[in-house]
Each structure stands twice: as C-alpha cells, then as structure tokens.
Design a protein around this motif. Structure first.
Motif, PDB file in Angstrom:
ATOM      1  N   ASN A  74     -28.048  14.313  24.589  1.00 51.64           N
ATOM      2  CA  ASN A  74     -28.667  13.419  23.610  1.00 51.64           C
ATOM      3  C   ASN A  74     -29.218  12.160  24.281  1.00 51.64           C
ATOM      4  N   ASP A  75     -29.032  12.038  25.610  1.00 57.30           N
ATOM      5  CA  ASP A  75     -29.544  10.877  26.342  1.00 57.30           C
ATOM      6  C   ASP A  75     -29.998  11.332  27.721  1.00 57.30           C
ATOM      7  N   GLU A  76     -31.289  11.605  27.865  1.00 52.04           N
ATOM      8  CA  GLU A  76     -31.841  12.098  29.120  1.00 52.04           C
ATOM      9  C   GLU A  76     -31.818  11.062  30.238  1.00 52.04           C
ATOM     10  N   GLY A  77     -31.465   9.843  29.931  1.00 50.04           N
ATOM     11  CA  GLY A  77     -31.425   8.785  30.942  1.00 50.04           C
ATOM     12  C   GLY A  77     -30.089   8.664  31.647  1.00 50.04           C
ATOM     13  N   LYS A  78     -29.080   9.383  31.184  1.00 55.30           N
ATOM     14  CA  LYS A  78     -27.749   9.243  31.780  1.00 55.30           C
ATOM     15  C   LYS A  78     -27.437  10.416  32.697  1.00 55.30           C
ATOM     16  N   ASP A  79     -26.835  10.087  33.844  1.00 50.16           N
ATOM     17  CA  ASP A  79     -26.371  11.114  34.771  1.00 50.16           C
ATOM     18  C   ASP A  79     -25.224  11.876  34.131  1.00 50.16           C
ATOM     19  N   ILE A  80     -24.974  13.078  34.638  1.00 49.67           N
ATOM     20  CA  ILE A  80     -23.922  13.937  34.094  1.00 49.67           C
ATOM     21  C   ILE A  80     -22.915  14.244  35.197  1.00 49.67           C
ATOM     22  N   GLU A  81     -21.639  14.099  34.890  1.00 57.67           N
ATOM     23  CA  GLU A  81     -20.567  14.521  35.796  1.00 57.67           C
ATOM     24  C   GLU A  81     -20.137  15.923  35.390  1.00 57.67           C
ATOM     25  N   VAL A  82     -20.055  16.828  36.360  1.00 53.04           N
ATOM     26  CA  VAL A  82     -19.659  18.203  36.084  1.00 53.04           C
ATOM     27  C   VAL A  82     -18.536  18.578  37.043  1.00 53.04           C
ATOM     28  N   ARG A  83     -17.528  19.252  36.520  1.00 55.75           N
ATOM     29  CA  ARG A  83     -16.399  19.706  37.335  1.00 55.75           C
ATOM     30  C   ARG A  83     -15.793  20.946  36.697  1.00 55.75           C
ATOM     31  N   LEU A 106     -23.120  25.296  40.310  1.00 57.31           N
ATOM     32  CA  LEU A 106     -24.188  24.998  39.358  1.00 57.31           C
ATOM     33  C   LEU A 106     -25.359  24.447  40.148  1.00 57.31           C
ATOM     34  N   ASN A 107     -26.483  25.117  40.054  1.00 59.80           N
ATOM     35  CA  ASN A 107     -27.691  24.724  40.767  1.00 59.80           C
ATOM     36  C   ASN A 107     -27.435  24.594  42.270  1.00 59.80           C
ATOM     37  N   GLY A 108     -26.595  25.502  42.793  1.00 61.81           N
ATOM     38  CA  GLY A 108     -26.304  25.525  44.223  1.00 61.81           C
ATOM     39  C   GLY A 108     -25.206  24.578  44.667  1.00 61.81           C
ATOM     40  N   LYS A 109     -24.683  23.733  43.774  1.00 62.20           N
ATOM     41  CA  LYS A 109     -23.592  22.802  44.109  1.00 62.20           C
ATOM     42  C   LYS A 109     -22.271  23.437  43.716  1.00 62.20           C
ATOM     43  N   ALA A 110     -21.356  23.569  44.680  1.00 59.04           N
ATOM     44  CA  ALA A 110     -20.027  24.083  44.361  1.00 59.04           C
ATOM     45  C   ALA A 110     -19.298  23.082  43.475  1.00 59.04           C
ATOM     46  N   LEU A 111     -18.714  23.562  42.395  1.00 58.58           N
ATOM     47  CA  LEU A 111     -17.957  22.704  41.484  1.00 58.58           C
ATOM     48  C   LEU A 111     -16.484  22.759  41.859  1.00 58.58           C
ATOM     49  N   THR A 112     -15.855  21.621  41.882  1.00 60.77           N
ATOM     50  CA  THR A 112     -14.425  21.516  42.166  1.00 60.77           C
ATOM     51  C   THR A 112     -13.779  20.727  41.038  1.00 60.77           C
ATOM     52  N   VAL A 113     -12.480  20.445  41.157  1.00 58.78           N
ATOM     53  CA  VAL A 113     -11.808  19.639  40.144  1.00 58.78           C
ATOM     54  C   VAL A 113     -12.254  18.177  40.214  1.00 58.78           C
ATOM     55  N   ALA A 114     -12.862  17.796  41.322  1.00 57.61           N
ATOM     56  CA  ALA A 114     -13.462  16.459  41.429  1.00 57.61           C
ATOM     57  C   ALA A 114     -14.876  16.535  40.847  1.00 57.61           C
ATOM     58  N   ALA A 115     -15.232  15.570  40.038  1.00 55.96           N
ATOM     59  CA  ALA A 115     -16.541  15.575  39.383  1.00 55.96           C
ATOM     60  C   ALA A 115     -17.679  15.461  40.386  1.00 55.96           C
ATOM     61  N   GLN A 116     -18.725  16.246  40.144  1.00 56.43           N
ATOM     62  CA  GLN A 116     -19.977  16.176  40.912  1.00 56.43           C
ATOM     63  C   GLN A 116     -21.002  15.478  40.034  1.00 56.43           C
ATOM     64  N   ASP A 117     -21.746  14.558  40.600  1.00 52.69           N
ATOM     65  CA  ASP A 117     -22.798  13.889  39.836  1.00 52.69           C
ATOM     66  C   ASP A 117     -24.075  14.710  39.868  1.00 52.69           C
ATOM     67  N   PHE A 118     -24.644  14.932  38.692  1.00 49.77           N
ATOM     68  CA  PHE A 118     -25.963  15.536  38.547  1.00 49.77           C
ATOM     69  C   PHE A 118     -26.839  14.432  37.979  1.00 49.77           C
ATOM     70  N   LEU A 119     -27.799  13.979  38.780  1.00 50.21           N
ATOM     71  CA  LEU A 119     -28.622  12.839  38.405  1.00 50.21           C
ATOM     72  C   LEU A 119     -29.596  13.195  37.292  1.00 50.21           C
ATOM     73  N   SER A 136     -28.998  27.758  37.966  1.00 51.17           N
ATOM     74  CA  SER A 136     -28.146  28.938  38.105  1.00 51.17           C
ATOM     75  C   SER A 136     -26.677  28.525  38.038  1.00 51.17           C
ATOM     76  N   LEU A 137     -25.954  29.117  37.112  1.00 52.79           N
ATOM     77  CA  LEU A 137     -24.496  29.000  37.060  1.00 52.79           C
ATOM     78  C   LEU A 137     -23.969  30.265  37.709  1.00 52.79           C
ATOM     79  N   ARG A 138     -23.146  30.123  38.740  1.00 48.59           N
ATOM     80  CA  ARG A 138     -22.719  31.284  39.536  1.00 48.59           C
ATOM     81  C   ARG A 138     -21.203  31.277  39.686  1.00 48.59           C
ATOM     82  N   ILE A 139     -20.608  32.445  39.489  1.00 46.39           N
ATOM     83  CA  ILE A 139     -19.173  32.638  39.719  1.00 46.39           C
ATOM     84  C   ILE A 139     -19.048  33.758  40.741  1.00 46.39           C
ATOM     85  N   ALA A 140     -18.327  33.487  41.831  1.00 47.29           N
ATOM     86  CA  ALA A 140     -18.207  34.465  42.909  1.00 47.29           C
ATOM     87  C   ALA A 140     -16.818  34.403  43.521  1.00 47.29           C
TER      88      ALA A 140
END
Length: 168
Positions: A74-83, A106-119, A136-140
């Motif tokens: 709902n706010d395209e101006g805010k970064d998103i944390e994903v983990r 997600l999009n080639g970034k490995a997700l861990t329990v530590a949040a990754q910033d998606f700008l 791409s969301l990938r599970i391997a």
C-alpha cells in the motif's frame, strides 16, 4: 369468502412445503487473512499455493521448485524486509532419516531468519500500481544430493515480510 381464503392459505402452505422439500442449501465458510500493508501473491495476482510437492530424483535429490511472485504494497515508497520464520527443512514424518535443509530465495537473494532489505526503488517500477516487479520465489534442497531414507518428508516454509517504517 372465508372458505376461499382458507383454501388459498392451505394451497400456499402446501406449495411452500413442496418447494422446501426440494430446496438445497450450500454453506460455504469464507475466510481471509488480511494485512492492509503487504501481500505476496503469484505474479498474476492469485494466491500462492499452500502446498508444494518437491519432486525427488534418486540421482540428484530434490528438484528445486520456483514460482514467479510479486509483493503488493500500500506504500510503494517504503523498503520491504523479508525473512524466513525459521530455518526451512524437511523432516521424515516417522522420525527416521536425517532432516533435509532447504534454501529459500527471492529474486536470487537467499532468505534467512535475519531480514533482507528489498529496496522500494528496485521493487516498484510503476508498471502495476502497488505491485512489485515479478520475482522468482525458489525453494531448493540446500545441498543437492540423494536422500537415502525413503518415506514421506514434511516441513513448513514461512516467509515474513514487513514494511520499513520510514521511506528511503
């Protein structure tokens, strides 16, 4: 006149009974999990599958699964944390066998329990209002190798997202 009214009432009651004897009711439980700020959906805007079957190849192990997704905000101006909520893995349902670690990206970034910033500037290009670029969301399987203990394996992959509180 009173007799005609009684007969009409009786006829109406019988017609109602006759109709209700052939009526069908369908009760459908409807639910929604609502976050007014964020959602991750398939790239076409439909819900992600709640169950994914990872196919096992006896020579190479689990075949990676991927799906094109978008983050809706709902706010395209805010970064998103994903983990991920916890270290993803598959466990043998009988308790036998060794846990099978999984890698979620997600999009080639490995997700861990530590949040990754998606700008926000990388995610939102304005092509679809409120929707990110397709990713791409990938599970391997973390270490691609055969799984030696046969049987059913299960696990839960939890992806947690949160808008940053300030714009970049």
């Amino acid at each position: 006149m009173h007799a005609i009214l009684k007969k009409a009432t009786l006829a109406a009651a019988l017609a109602t009974v006759s109709l209700s004897a052939h009526a069908f009711d369908a009760d459908i439980k409807v639910w929604a999990s609502v976050d007014p700020t964020l959602a991750m959906l398939k790239a076409d805007g439909t819900a992600l599958d709640s169950v994914v079957n990872l196919v096992h190849n006896p020579v190479n192990g689990l075949v990676p699964w991927s799906q094109q997704v978008r983050i809706y905000s709902n706010d395209e101006g805010k970064d998103i944390e994903v983990r991920v909520g916890s270290a993803p893995q598959l466990l043998h349902t009988s308790g036998a066998g060794t846990p099978v670690p999984l890698t979620v990206s997600l999009n080639g970034k490995a997700l861990t329990v530590a949040a990754q910033d998606f700008l926000a500037s990388d995610l939102f290009d304005g092509a679809l209002p409120g929707a990110s670029i397709p990713m791409s969301l990938r599970i391997a399987q973390t270490n691609q190798a055969p799984i030696t203990a046969g049987g059913q394996y299960e696990g839960i992959v939890t992806i947690a997202m949160q808008q940053k509180t300030t714009s970049p």
